[in-house]
Scaffold this active site. Sequence first.
Site, PDB file in Angstrom:
ATOM      1  N   ARG A   1      35.039  69.248  34.957  1.00 51.82           N
ATOM      2  CA  ARG A   1      33.956  68.362  35.366  1.00 51.82           C
ATOM      3  C   ARG A   1      34.313  67.949  36.790  1.00 51.82           C
ATOM      4  O   ARG A   1      34.487  68.799  37.644  1.00 51.82           O
ATOM      5  CB  ARG A   1      33.785  67.175  34.401  1.00 51.82           C
ATOM      6  CG  ARG A   1      32.396  66.510  34.539  1.00 51.82           C
ATOM      7  CD  ARG A   1      32.206  65.353  33.579  1.00 51.82           C
ATOM      8  NE  ARG A   1      32.950  64.175  33.983  1.00 51.82           N
ATOM      9  CZ  ARG A   1      32.866  62.991  33.375  1.00 51.82           C
ATOM     10  NH1 ARG A   1      32.076  62.841  32.320  1.00 51.82           N
ATOM     11  NH2 ARG A   1      33.575  61.964  33.791  1.00 51.82           N
TER      12      ARG A   1
ATOM     13  N   LYS B   1      29.483  51.456  30.235  1.00 51.21           N
ATOM     14  CA  LYS B   1      28.243  52.225  30.369  1.00 51.21           C
ATOM     15  C   LYS B   1      27.566  52.472  29.029  1.00 51.21           C
ATOM     16  O   LYS B   1      26.341  52.631  28.972  1.00 51.21           O
ATOM     17  CB  LYS B   1      28.529  53.559  31.050  1.00 51.21           C
ATOM     18  CG  LYS B   1      29.432  54.494  30.257  1.00 51.21           C
ATOM     19  CD  LYS B   1      29.647  55.821  30.979  1.00 51.21           C
ATOM     20  CE  LYS B   1      30.507  56.750  30.150  1.00 51.21           C
ATOM     21  NZ  LYS B   1      30.656  58.075  30.766  1.00 51.21           N
TER      22      LYS B   1
END
Length: 372
Positions: free
Chosen positions: A128, A35
């Site tokens: 998260r 990414k």
Amino acid sequence: MYPQVEVDLKKIERNTQTMVHDLGKKGISVMAVTKGFGAKREIVQAMLKGGAQFIADSRIQNLKKLKDIHAKKVLLRLPQKSEIDDVVLYADYSLNSEIETLRLLGASAIRRRKVHKVIVMVDLGDYREGIRYHRVPDFCREAVKVSGVEIAGFGVNLTCFGGVIPESDTLKRLVDITEAMKKENSLNIEIVSGGSSSSVYLLYENEGFPEGINNLRLGEVILLGKETAFGRHLEKLHDDNFILKAQIIEVKEKPSVPHGRIGMDAFGNKPVYRDRGIIKRAIVAIGKQDVDPSAIYPLEPDVEIIGASSDHMIMDVSKSVREYNVGDVLRFGLKYGGLLSLMTSMYVDKVYLEDGIPLSIDEMGVNLEVTV
């Protein structure tokens, strides 16, 4: 054309090879995280040549454009409802923490006569994504009932949001949870993923990885040669795989403090300036639309970034021994945030090299071969 990022593919391959080798001695495989550079094909192939066993990305669009590359593919971000069918089509594995999402993945997989593999994310304190550790048994009891999906692993994310450093004891908890779920639900577990580049420091510490961790998801340590728990460069890795080059479009002596009443800048902030008198300022043709100035650093001696607007970056070159002129090119090193934005900016060309020899150039998304 400038601005451009030079990418040394051979150095990325070597970094991947080093991490695969060193982690392999501990029985740990590598998911190469793509990414950070928009899954550019040339860089993906360099990581695979270096021995990475998986390609992993947070965006299904990136995995989709790599559909013809033969490698196991992993979606790192929890699937959105709107992309369920694409996840089943283009990812062999996905990270998950919601039963409802598993049911959608399973239904899509059944329609396509497939079984989609999932890695269950466990939250061990970074807060998260992931299931709180004490709720994992209930989740798994429901997950094993879902047709069309198979629990292939367990994983944890640390550092990325809360900054929590991966420690051996924390990762041992992941292993213990995995073993308990494996036994309770008769699971065939392939992957116990102990985090990202922030976990790499354990490889070189006495503490080490607990037995049972068999995978890491690695981006920054391969791309920039840095573990991310403490931000240290690893000596055996290259840290100059990506170099930004930007061209000077103006050089003039001007006051260091703007003249007049100060309001908001183009981004809605009220700037504060340090008075350093008259300085020689060089403007380069790149700006905040392409990169945050704090995410890059000049490689030229005695050059300082003062600030930037959307399309202009202002440099103080007063102390430089070199005499800069319009048309000269300044070089910058990249932090991870700079890499991420520059590699996904359509206004920044990407020049691919092997040991300094140009191979090809991406100009506005069009790949051109270089004739040497």
